[in-house]
Design a protein around this motif. Structure first.
Motif, PDB file in Angstrom:
ATOM      1  N   SER A  48      -0.581  -2.239  12.579  1.00 11.43           N
ATOM      2  CA  SER A  48      -0.531  -3.612  12.467  1.00 11.43           C
ATOM      3  C   SER A  48      -0.455  -4.138  11.197  1.00 11.43           C
ATOM      4  O   SER A  48      -1.287  -4.016  10.466  1.00 11.43           O
ATOM      5  N   ARG A  49       0.863  -4.666  10.612  1.00 12.80           N
ATOM      6  CA  ARG A  49       0.965  -5.450   9.535  1.00 12.80           C
ATOM      7  C   ARG A  49      -0.036  -6.427   9.504  1.00 12.80           C
ATOM      8  O   ARG A  49      -0.423  -6.923   8.532  1.00 12.80           O
ATOM      9  N   THR A  50      -0.242  -7.474  10.316  1.00 12.99           N
ATOM     10  CA  THR A  50      -0.731  -8.449  10.555  1.00 12.99           C
ATOM     11  C   THR A  50      -2.417  -8.286  10.214  1.00 12.99           C
ATOM     12  O   THR A  50      -2.744  -8.552   9.245  1.00 12.99           O
ATOM     13  N   GLU A  51      -2.967  -7.105  10.789  1.00  8.17           N
ATOM     14  CA  GLU A  51      -4.417  -6.695  10.708  1.00  8.17           C
ATOM     15  C   GLU A  51      -4.372  -6.314   9.127  1.00  8.17           C
ATOM     16  O   GLU A  51      -5.515  -6.171   8.534  1.00  8.17           O
ATOM     17  N   LEU A  52      -3.346  -5.360   8.975  1.00  9.82           N
ATOM     18  CA  LEU A  52      -3.543  -4.999   7.222  1.00  9.82           C
ATOM     19  C   LEU A  52      -3.571  -5.650   6.236  1.00  9.82           C
ATOM     20  O   LEU A  52      -4.087  -5.935   5.404  1.00  9.82           O
ATOM     21  N   ALA A  53      -2.462  -6.835   6.531  1.00  7.50           N
ATOM     22  CA  ALA A  53      -2.548  -7.908   5.635  1.00  7.50           C
ATOM     23  C   ALA A  53      -3.960  -8.714   5.536  1.00  7.50           C
ATOM     24  O   ALA A  53      -4.498  -9.000   4.436  1.00  7.50           O
ATOM     25  N   ALA A  54      -4.761  -8.811   6.676  1.00  9.76           N
ATOM     26  CA  ALA A  54      -5.968  -9.792   6.886  1.00  9.76           C
ATOM     27  C   ALA A  54      -7.045  -8.900   6.045  1.00  9.76           C
ATOM     28  O   ALA A  54      -7.813  -9.327   5.541  1.00  9.76           O
ATOM     29  N   SER A  55      -6.880  -7.541   6.392  1.00 16.85           N
ATOM     30  CA  SER A  55      -8.034  -6.611   5.825  1.00 16.85           C
ATOM     31  C   SER A  55      -7.998  -6.472   4.253  1.00 16.85           C
ATOM     32  O   SER A  55      -9.110  -6.618   3.486  1.00 16.85           O
ATOM     33  N   TYR A  56      -6.739  -6.653   3.744  1.00 15.51           N
ATOM     34  CA  TYR A  56      -6.944  -6.260   2.435  1.00 15.51           C
ATOM     35  C   TYR A  56      -6.519  -7.699   1.688  1.00 15.51           C
ATOM     36  O   TYR A  56      -6.449  -7.741   0.423  1.00 15.51           O
ATOM     37  N   GLY A  57      -6.455  -8.798   2.378  1.00 14.79           N
ATOM     38  CA  GLY A  57      -6.315 -10.179   1.826  1.00 14.79           C
ATOM     39  C   GLY A  57      -4.896 -10.214   0.905  1.00 14.79           C
ATOM     40  O   GLY A  57      -5.124 -11.057  -0.145  1.00 14.79           O
ATOM     41  N   VAL A  58      -3.976  -9.724   1.457  1.00  9.41           N
ATOM     42  CA  VAL A  58      -2.565 -10.217   0.975  1.00  9.41           C
ATOM     43  C   VAL A  58      -1.560 -10.745   2.008  1.00  9.41           C
ATOM     44  O   VAL A  58      -1.816 -10.875   3.201  1.00  9.41           O
ATOM     45  N   SER A  59      -0.327 -10.968   1.599  1.00 11.40           N
ATOM     46  CA  SER A  59       0.414 -11.573   2.765  1.00 11.40           C
ATOM     47  C   SER A  59       1.280 -10.248   3.058  1.00 11.40           C
ATOM     48  O   SER A  59       0.844  -9.095   2.681  1.00 11.40           O
ATOM     49  N   GLN A  60       2.099 -10.336   4.121  1.00 14.36           N
ATOM     50  CA  GLN A  60       2.768  -9.447   4.872  1.00 14.36           C
ATOM     51  C   GLN A  60       3.799  -8.796   4.015  1.00 14.36           C
ATOM     52  O   GLN A  60       4.373  -7.552   4.291  1.00 14.36           O
ATOM     53  N   THR A  61       4.252  -9.313   2.823  1.00 19.38           N
ATOM     54  CA  THR A  61       5.001  -8.768   1.937  1.00 19.38           C
ATOM     55  C   THR A  61       4.903  -7.340   1.370  1.00 19.38           C
ATOM     56  O   THR A  61       5.488  -6.387   1.652  1.00 19.38           O
ATOM     57  N   PRO A  62       3.716  -7.439   0.553  1.00 21.04           N
ATOM     58  CA  PRO A  62       3.147  -6.122   0.144  1.00 21.04           C
ATOM     59  C   PRO A  62       2.885  -5.107   1.076  1.00 21.04           C
ATOM     60  O   PRO A  62       2.974  -3.779   0.945  1.00 21.04           O
TER      61      PRO A  62
END
Length: 237
Positions: A48-62
């Motif tokens: 999940s892009r959303t979960e990965l972004a939240a986990s790593y503290g980044v936006s969905q772009t990276p």
């Protein structure tokens, strides 16, 4: 939802750890790749892009950029406007990478033997000793595996062809996952240790043919067991 190898389905919030502000998409790619190759993210698992972004503290772009790099390497498949999944192990790609690795490493040990590279041999011997301790004293398979990689990396470095090691690594995701599964088999780690000891023994004699044969036997081990690995982990292929 991201699947975790140790606990079935689980979110990534407790797994990733926030990235530094200066981190790039490439840093995220490396972290996700490590989790795929280590089988923390299992073949076939949705990401999940959303979960990965939240986990790593980044936006969905990276996250998107990192997943695109992983897709280029064949480790994930991105379905536009739908989902992303970790790919299953591609045996054809694994065999190609193994062919490349074998060709290069045979030349690496030939170079070291011709140079009578005693310091390189002793560095290799020291890593084998550390592996022995990790396996027989500490029972630390993760450290054993890390030292296994270091053993081969060091020979490429000593031969002065570290860029070729990086080339192999950039293509090694499928064969590395296969090796990870093989390492789980009882006795496999001990077999690796014996193989490394034999390589060092022959390198100390600067015997090109015998060292190359020891390397060839060692690097052929996983693919020789591929049918057994497939039977044990059918859903990963």
């Amino acid at each position: 939802m991201v699947q975790n190898a140790g606990a079935g389905a689980a979110g990534v919030q407790t797994q990733g750890g926030a990235l530094r502000r200066t981190s790039t998409s490439h840093e995220l790619y490396k972290r996700l790749r490590d989790r795929i190759v280590s089988l923390e993210f299992l073949p076939g698992a949705p990401l999940s892009r959303t979960e990965l972004a939240a986990s790593y503290g980044v936006s969905q772009t990276p996250v998107r950029d990192a997943l695109q790099m992983l897709e280029k390497e064949g480790l994930v498949v991105v379905f536009p406007q739908s989902r992303t999944e970790v790919t299953r192990i591609d045996l054809a790609q694994a065999r190609e990478t193994q062919f490349l690795r074998m060709s290069l490493e045979l030349e690496v040990v030939r170079t070291l033997c011709i140079r009578n590279a005693t310091p390189a041999v002793e560095r290799a011997a020291r890593l084998v000793q550390l592996q022995h301790t990790a396996l027989t004293v500490d029972a630390d398979l993760e450290r054993f595996a890390a030292l296994d990689r270091q053993f081969h990396y060091q020979m490429f470095e000593d031969a002065g062809v570290l860029d070729l090691w990086e080339l192999v690594q950039s293509r090694s995701g499928h064969i590395d996952r296969l090796r990870k599964l093989n390492l789980m088999d009882p006795g496999k780690a001990a077999t690796i240790l014996v193989a490394h000891q034999e390589i060092v023994t022959q390198m100390r004699q600067f015997d090109v043919a015998a060292t190359q044969e020891a390397v060839r036997r060692h690097l052929s081990g996983t693919l020789a067991q591929v049918e057994e690995i497939k039977r044990a982990h059918a859903g990963y292929f």
